[in-house]
Design a protein around this motif. Structure first.
Motif, PDB file in Angstrom:
ATOM      1  N   MET A   1       1.316  -0.793  -0.378  1.00 37.17           N
ATOM      2  CA  MET A   1      -0.078   0.189   0.097  1.00 37.17           C
ATOM      3  C   MET A   1       1.019   1.479   0.658  1.00 37.17           C
ATOM      4  O   MET A   1       1.780   1.730   0.937  1.00 37.17           O
ATOM      5  N   GLY A   2       0.695   1.798  -1.632  1.00 38.52           N
ATOM      6  CA  GLY A   2       1.409   3.265  -0.912  1.00 38.52           C
ATOM      7  C   GLY A   2       1.301   4.606  -2.560  1.00 38.52           C
ATOM      8  O   GLY A   2       0.257   3.437  -3.413  1.00 38.52           O
ATOM      9  N   THR A   3       1.723   5.339  -2.295  1.00 33.59           N
ATOM     10  CA  THR A   3       1.197   5.730  -3.625  1.00 33.59           C
ATOM     11  C   THR A   3       2.257   6.902  -4.365  1.00 33.59           C
ATOM     12  O   THR A   3       3.003   7.022  -5.042  1.00 33.59           O
TER      13      THR A   3
ATOM     14  N   SER B   1       7.682   5.741  -2.127  1.00 32.10           N
ATOM     15  CA  SER B   1       7.538   4.313  -2.498  1.00 32.10           C
ATOM     16  C   SER B   1       7.724   3.187  -3.418  1.00 32.10           C
ATOM     17  O   SER B   1       7.733   2.310  -2.691  1.00 32.10           O
TER      18      SER B   1
ATOM     19  N   TYR C   1      -2.108  -1.209  -3.553  1.00 28.77           N
ATOM     20  CA  TYR C   1      -3.090  -0.431  -2.718  1.00 28.77           C
ATOM     21  C   TYR C   1      -3.134   1.322  -3.399  1.00 28.77           C
ATOM     22  O   TYR C   1      -1.299   0.905  -2.699  1.00 28.77           O
ATOM     23  N   SER C   2      -3.436   1.967  -4.325  1.00 28.41           N
ATOM     24  CA  SER C   2      -2.796   3.405  -4.169  1.00 28.41           C
ATOM     25  C   SER C   2      -3.657   3.981  -4.457  1.00 28.41           C
ATOM     26  O   SER C   2      -4.784   4.390  -4.200  1.00 28.41           O
ATOM     27  N   GLN C   3      -3.857   5.309  -4.157  1.00 26.89           N
ATOM     28  CA  GLN C   3      -4.776   6.898  -4.293  1.00 26.89           C
ATOM     29  C   GLN C   3      -4.532   6.158  -6.439  1.00 26.89           C
ATOM     30  O   GLN C   3      -4.431   6.259  -6.804  1.00 26.89           O
TER      31      GLN C   3
ATOM     32  N   THR D   1      -7.487   0.943  -6.135  1.00 21.00           N
ATOM     33  CA  THR D   1      -7.515   2.308  -6.150  1.00 21.00           C
ATOM     34  C   THR D   1      -9.102   2.692  -4.687  1.00 21.00           C
ATOM     35  O   THR D   1      -9.770   3.183  -5.383  1.00 21.00           O
TER      36      THR D   1
ATOM     37  N   VAL E   1       3.286  -0.785   4.158  1.00 20.70           N
ATOM     38  CA  VAL E   1       2.585   0.684   4.302  1.00 20.70           C
ATOM     39  C   VAL E   1       3.601   1.936   4.256  1.00 20.70           C
ATOM     40  O   VAL E   1       3.902   1.864   4.936  1.00 20.70           O
TER      41      VAL E   1
ATOM     42  N   TYR F   1       0.915   6.215   2.388  1.00 22.08           N
ATOM     43  CA  TYR F   1       0.088   4.934   1.151  1.00 22.08           C
ATOM     44  C   TYR F   1      -1.432   6.610   0.974  1.00 22.08           C
ATOM     45  O   TYR F   1      -1.872   6.913   0.408  1.00 22.08           O
TER      46      TYR F   1
ATOM     47  N   CYS G   1       0.191  -5.047   9.908  1.00 17.61           N
ATOM     48  CA  CYS G   1       0.532  -4.358   8.972  1.00 17.61           C
ATOM     49  C   CYS G   1       1.615  -3.740   9.129  1.00 17.61           C
ATOM     50  O   CYS G   1       1.791  -3.893  10.594  1.00 17.61           O
TER      51      CYS G   1
ATOM     52  N   ASN H   1       4.204  -0.626   9.092  1.00 18.34           N
ATOM     53  CA  ASN H   1       4.417   0.603   7.734  1.00 18.34           C
ATOM     54  C   ASN H   1       5.789   1.206   7.922  1.00 18.34           C
ATOM     55  O   ASN H   1       6.280   1.025   9.320  1.00 18.34           O
TER      56      ASN H   1
END
Length: 298
Positions: free
Chosen positions: A6-8, A12, A29-31, A60, A83, A86, A102, A104
């Motif tokens: 999970m990162g954007t 990341s 998972y991303s924005q 997303t 993560v 994210y 999870c 981070n």
């Protein structure tokens, strides 16, 4: 291990690449794509683009409020989620879904600089070191226990961009170590003393106030480089200052003392790199060949 990533942002991407080289990434998972560029067309995040390049599934969601999104996350049956920047607060149901929880990757020495902009704020505050923490996530903002940490010195004129790249690589290395030793690492609760918060950078704070001490302004310039970029006006033209150092000289705040050396509220600052609108970044000597500074800057 079966890993959800999970990162954007760009920070990341090296972490995703490192994890994909040694583990099974079951989903990224991303924005969601956002309008960007001159045409303001939707553009996928750097993580999204890299995941597509690696042939990974990308999701997303706007948030995890819907039961469908939570169920889809849990259905991945991941061993762990990683993560890093994210951009969403994860509800407890998401934190609890992977078998091992999870983790981070946070770019500070927690509990110092919890929050959105730890790299900028560390440089702007004059910290002499920072680092990476691998943290077990919980509901609070960066409050979870720390599994691994590593410190690194901050250079005297190091910019946020340079430190960003170093910490990104460090995070990629440390998360691989953490996953290898996940069953033997002992989470260390964060101390209550020394908590600080790294507020998101507001573009309104980027303008240079020459009445401030030179030491503060050096940190201000380097801490906001390359984005959003500290700036001043020269004959109505907004000039981004991208690197600065302390210099000799005294004068009224904003006075040009020669070259690109500017008097401050106390002491003086020498601009080493700058950028004119629509131009590439340049060293001071190069930019001054096409830019004449007035006797005093606003």
């Amino acid at each position: 291990m079966r890993v959800i990533f999970m990162g954007t942002p760009e920070f990341s991407v090296p972490v995703l690449e490192a994890l994909a080289s040694e583990h099974e990434i079951v989903a990224v998972y991303s924005q969601p794509p956002r309008p960007a560029g001159r045409g303001k067309k939707d553009r996928p995040s750097p993580v999204h683009a890299k995941a597509v390049e690696l042939g990974l599934e990308v999701r997303t969601p706007l948030n995890f409020k819907s039961s469908e999104d939570r169920a889809a996350f849990a259905a991945l049956e991941a061993d762990i989620a990683v993560v890093v920047a994210y951009g969403l607060i994860l509800p407890q149901a998401i934190l609890d879904a992977p078998a091992k929880g999870c983790l981070n990757i946070h770019a500070s020495l927690l509990p110092r600089w919890r929050g959105a902009a730890p790299i900028h704020r560390a440089i702007m505050a004059g910290d002499t070191e920072t680092g990476i923490c691998i943290m077990q996530m919980e509901a609070g903002l960066d409050t979870g226990p720390v599994l691994l940490r590593e410190a690194t010195p901050i250079g005297a004129i190091e910019t946020t961009g340079e430190l960003h790249d170093r910490l990104s690589a460090m995070g990629a290395r440390l998360i691989l170590d953490a996953l290898t030793r996940i069953d033997t690492l002992t989470p260390a609760p964060q101390p209550e003393a020394g908590v600080t918060y790294a507020a998101k950078i507001d573009k309104a704070e980027a303008r240079i106030d020459w009445a401030r001490p030179a030491a503060d302004l050096v940190r201000h310039v380097n801490g906001l480089s390359p984005f959003p970029g500290a700036w001043c006006e020269v004959d109505g033209e907004r000039i981004k200052l991208l690197r600065a150092t302390l210099a000799q000289g005294i004068g009224a705040p904003g006075s040009v003392l020669g070259g690109f050396t500017i008097a401050c509220g106390s002491g003086a600052l020498e601009v080493l790199e700058a950028q004119r609108p629509g131009k590439r970044p340049m060293e001071a000597a190069e930019i001054l060949r096409g830019l004449t500074l007035p006797a005093r800057l606003d």
